[in-house]
Scaffold this active site. Structure first.
Site, PDB file in Angstrom:
ATOM      1  NE  ARG A  84      -5.823  -5.512  10.366  1.00  0.00           N
ATOM      2  CZ  ARG A  84      -4.907  -6.438  10.639  1.00  0.00           C
ATOM      3  NH1 ARG A  84      -5.294  -7.635  10.988  1.00  0.00           N
ATOM      4  NH2 ARG A  84      -3.619  -6.161  10.556  1.00  0.00           N
ATOM      5  CB  ALA A 128      -0.919  -0.013   1.210  1.00  0.00           C
ATOM      6  CE  LYS A 170       1.105 -10.927  -6.569  1.00  0.00           C
ATOM      7  NZ  LYS A 170       2.027 -10.825  -5.393  1.00  0.00           N
ATOM      8  CE1 TYR A 185      -8.519  -2.567   6.533  1.00  0.00           C
ATOM      9  CE2 TYR A 185      -9.270  -4.835   6.326  1.00  0.00           C
ATOM     10  CZ  TYR A 185      -8.258  -3.923   6.558  1.00  0.00           C
ATOM     11  OH  TYR A 185      -6.979  -4.368   6.824  1.00  0.00           O
TER      12      TYR A 185
HETATM   13  N1  NAP Z   1       1.790  -5.806  -7.010  1.00  0.00           N
HETATM   14  C1  NAP Z   1       2.855  -5.944  -6.254  1.00  0.00           C
HETATM   15  O1  NAP Z   1       3.952  -5.542  -6.618  1.00  0.00           O
HETATM   16  C2  NAP Z   1       2.733  -6.575  -4.899  1.00  0.00           C
HETATM   17  C3  NAP Z   1       3.842  -6.582  -4.053  1.00  0.00           C
HETATM   18  C4  NAP Z   1       3.676  -7.094  -2.772  1.00  0.00           C
HETATM   19  C5  NAP Z   1       2.456  -7.627  -2.393  1.00  0.00           C
HETATM   20  N2  NAP Z   1       1.409  -7.642  -3.260  1.00  0.00           N
HETATM   21  C6  NAP Z   1       0.105  -8.192  -2.855  1.00  0.00           C
HETATM   22  O2  NAP Z   1      -0.503  -7.269  -1.960  1.00  0.00           O
HETATM   23  C7  NAP Z   1      -1.158  -7.960  -0.897  1.00  0.00           C
HETATM   24  C8  NAP Z   1      -0.615  -7.418   0.432  1.00  0.00           C
HETATM   25  O3  NAP Z   1       0.763  -7.669   0.496  1.00  0.00           O
HETATM   26  P1  NAP Z   1       1.742  -6.852   1.512  1.00  0.00           P
HETATM   27  O4  NAP Z   1       3.097  -7.350   1.225  1.00  0.00           O
HETATM   28  O5  NAP Z   1       1.479  -5.424   1.442  1.00  0.00           O
HETATM   29  O6  NAP Z   1       1.260  -7.446   2.906  1.00  0.00           O
HETATM   30  P2  NAP Z   1       1.411  -6.811   4.365  1.00  0.00           P
HETATM   31  O7  NAP Z   1       2.580  -5.888   4.397  1.00  0.00           O
HETATM   32  O8  NAP Z   1       1.333  -7.928   5.294  1.00  0.00           O
HETATM   33  O9  NAP Z   1       0.101  -5.891   4.487  1.00  0.00           O
HETATM   34  C9  NAP Z   1      -1.168  -6.412   4.419  1.00  0.00           C
HETATM   35  C10 NAP Z   1      -2.111  -5.511   5.170  1.00  0.00           C
HETATM   36  O10 NAP Z   1      -3.393  -6.147   5.170  1.00  0.00           O
HETATM   37  C11 NAP Z   1      -4.087  -5.811   6.352  1.00  0.00           C
HETATM   38  N3  NAP Z   1      -4.636  -7.011   7.002  1.00  0.00           N
HETATM   39  C12 NAP Z   1      -5.940  -7.271   7.214  1.00  0.00           C
HETATM   40  N4  NAP Z   1      -6.117  -8.404   7.884  1.00  0.00           N
HETATM   41  C13 NAP Z   1      -4.892  -8.885   8.145  1.00  0.00           C
HETATM   42  C14 NAP Z   1      -4.423 -10.012   8.855  1.00  0.00           C
HETATM   43  N5  NAP Z   1      -5.256 -10.887   9.449  1.00  0.00           N
HETATM   44  N6  NAP Z   1      -3.102 -10.204   8.944  1.00  0.00           N
HETATM   45  C15 NAP Z   1      -2.249  -9.358   8.349  1.00  0.00           C
HETATM   46  N7  NAP Z   1      -2.642  -8.248   7.673  1.00  0.00           N
HETATM   47  C16 NAP Z   1      -3.959  -8.006   7.578  1.00  0.00           C
HETATM   48  C17 NAP Z   1      -3.117  -5.053   7.246  1.00  0.00           C
HETATM   49  O11 NAP Z   1      -3.450  -3.690   7.143  1.00  0.00           O
HETATM   50  P3  NAP Z   1      -4.088  -2.880   8.373  1.00  0.00           P
HETATM   51  O12 NAP Z   1      -3.348  -3.332   9.594  1.00  0.00           O
HETATM   52  O13 NAP Z   1      -3.795  -1.488   7.991  1.00  0.00           O
HETATM   53  O14 NAP Z   1      -5.559  -3.190   8.436  1.00  0.00           O
HETATM   54  C18 NAP Z   1      -1.771  -5.310   6.644  1.00  0.00           C
HETATM   55  O15 NAP Z   1      -0.893  -4.241   6.846  1.00  0.00           O
HETATM   56  C19 NAP Z   1      -0.918  -9.443  -1.126  1.00  0.00           C
HETATM   57  O16 NAP Z   1      -2.053 -10.027  -1.715  1.00  0.00           O
HETATM   58  C20 NAP Z   1       0.248  -9.491  -2.109  1.00  0.00           C
HETATM   59  O17 NAP Z   1       0.207 -10.578  -3.003  1.00  0.00           O
HETATM   60  C21 NAP Z   1       1.533  -7.124  -4.496  1.00  0.00           C
END
Ligand code: NAP
Length: 323
Positions: free
Chosen positions: A37, A16, A97, A58
């Site tokens: 959250r 994000a 994705k 959300y």
């Molecule tokens: N396009 C790309 O280049 C790219 C790169 C990396 C990842 N992604 C995709 O993006 C998605 C998120 O990846 P990310 O690396 O950003 O993950 P991350 O750093 O773990 O962040 C995910 C966010 O989701 C929220 N969330 C809601 N329920 C959760 C739970 N039970 N446990 C953990 N987090 C929860 C949290 O936000 P809050 O605490 O703010 O609610 C958390 O910060 C994945 O599907 C991944 O495949 C895409």
């Protein structure tokens, strides 16, 4: 139409943050609101990236009547639930994705988008990057003849002892295949299409998510050798062997990069002069669709996203890892 698209971000994690940096560079995008959250996390994110509003749930973002589009940036297992929440509030959704965890979920999301007459697209950013568009043009023009072979990998070693990290957790859809294996599979699907036969083998962490996955896709006249791994750093290249030339999407092929074109008597390096992280291209496409009142992308279509998740399902079936 001169309107700006008011964007919301759902989930304030790692991706994000990168998305927000590029969103700020898109002319017709307004950084409007974020939802986490936790209120403090939402506030910090909003302050850091200049969003006007910060919600601690959300559904508050989904309900905000002024939001036009929402980017879903939560772990894969929540994509369906989060996407449907937003679609039901008539928000256009750009969802990270993999679109969801299996074909059943993706089909449900698409059905809800159609029922609510709202735009929905999978955020497979690679497709929209100029170097990837160049590769697709070369492929379609047959400038270098038919594509005979593709070799694509994606590998890195996530920091150890982070067993809470979503990459290792089965309950969060962890494993290399869904997280990064999707990119080599995408490279095959976007060029050679749906394979006639697939072979796959994998190794697993103690947490039961795949640590590495090797795949062979067989086509009538071509073959794709694909790999994802959390066990080692790999070149993360995509090598397309055509009849008359080899195009190498240099490391890392899924993000802004260069292309090397090798012919029998020449070697050329194409530099696409990227100046952003690369998320602006998918955002610009999405904004245009929204401003033109379109409900589905002609590039990242529902059919493409369905075929992609069907391939991921098929590989998981072969390695005995069903979600
Ligand atoms: N396009 C790309 O280049 C790219 C790169 C990396 C990842 N992604 C995709 O993006 C998605 C998120 O990846 P990310 O690396 O950003 O993950 P991350 O750093 O773990 O962040 C995910 C966010 O989701 C929220 N969330 C809601 N329920 C959760 C739970 N039970 N446990 C953990 N987090 C929860 C949290 O936000 P809050 O605490 O703010 O609610 C958390 O910060 C994945 O599907 C991944 O495949 C895409």
């Amino acid at each position: 139409m001169n309107k700006k698209v008011k964007w919301g971000i759902l989930g304030c994690g790692k991706i994000a943050q990168k998305f927000a940096l590029d969103l700020a560079k898109v002319e017709n995008a307004e950084l409007y609101a974020v939802a986490s959250r936790e209120q403090q996390k939402a506030n910090d994110f909003a302050n850091r990236y200049n969003f006007k509003f910060a919600y601690n749930a959300y559904n508050l973002l989904a309900k905000d009547k002024l939001v036009d589009a929402i980017y879903i940036a939560t772990p894969h297992v929540f994509h369906k639930e989060n996407t449907i929440l937003c679609l039901k509030h008539k928000k256009a959704v750009l969802c990270e994705k993999p679109f969801a965890i299996n074909l059943g979920e993706v089909t449900e999301m698409i059905t809800v988008a159609k029922e609510n007459n709202v735009l929905l697209m999978e955020a497979l950013w690679t497709y929209f990057l100029p170097h990837y568009q160049f590769l697709l043009e070369v492929f379609q023009s047959k400038k270098y003849g038919e594509l005979l072979e593709l070799k694509a990998d994606f590998g890195f070693k996530p920091v150890k002892n982070q067993l809470n990290d979503r990459l290792f957790k089965k309950s969060l859809g962890g494993g290399s295949l869904l997280d990064i294996g999707i990119y080599p599979i995408f490279a095959a699907l976007s060029t050679l299409g749906v394979p006639q036969k697939i072979e796959a083998k994998a190794s697993f962490f103690d947490t039961e998510v795949d640590s590495e996955c090797q795949m062979l896709f067989y086509y009538k006249k071509a073959k794709a050798k694909l790999k994802s791994t959390f066990l080692e750093e790999t070149p993360t290249e995509a090598i397309f062997k055509f009849e008359k030339a080899t195009l190498i999407l240099n490391s890392r092929f899924h993000q802004p990069t260069t292309i090397t074109i090798k012919t029998p008597n020449k070697r050329e390096l194409l530099d696409f002069k990227y100046s952003t992280i690369g998320y602006n291209f998918e955002i610009e496409h999405f904004n245009n669709l929204l401003l033109e009142n379109k409900k589905e992308s002609d590039l990242m279509s529902y059919e493409f996203s369905k075929n992609l998740i069907i391939l991921l399902d098929k590989v998981r079936e072969l390695i005995n890892q069903n979600c």
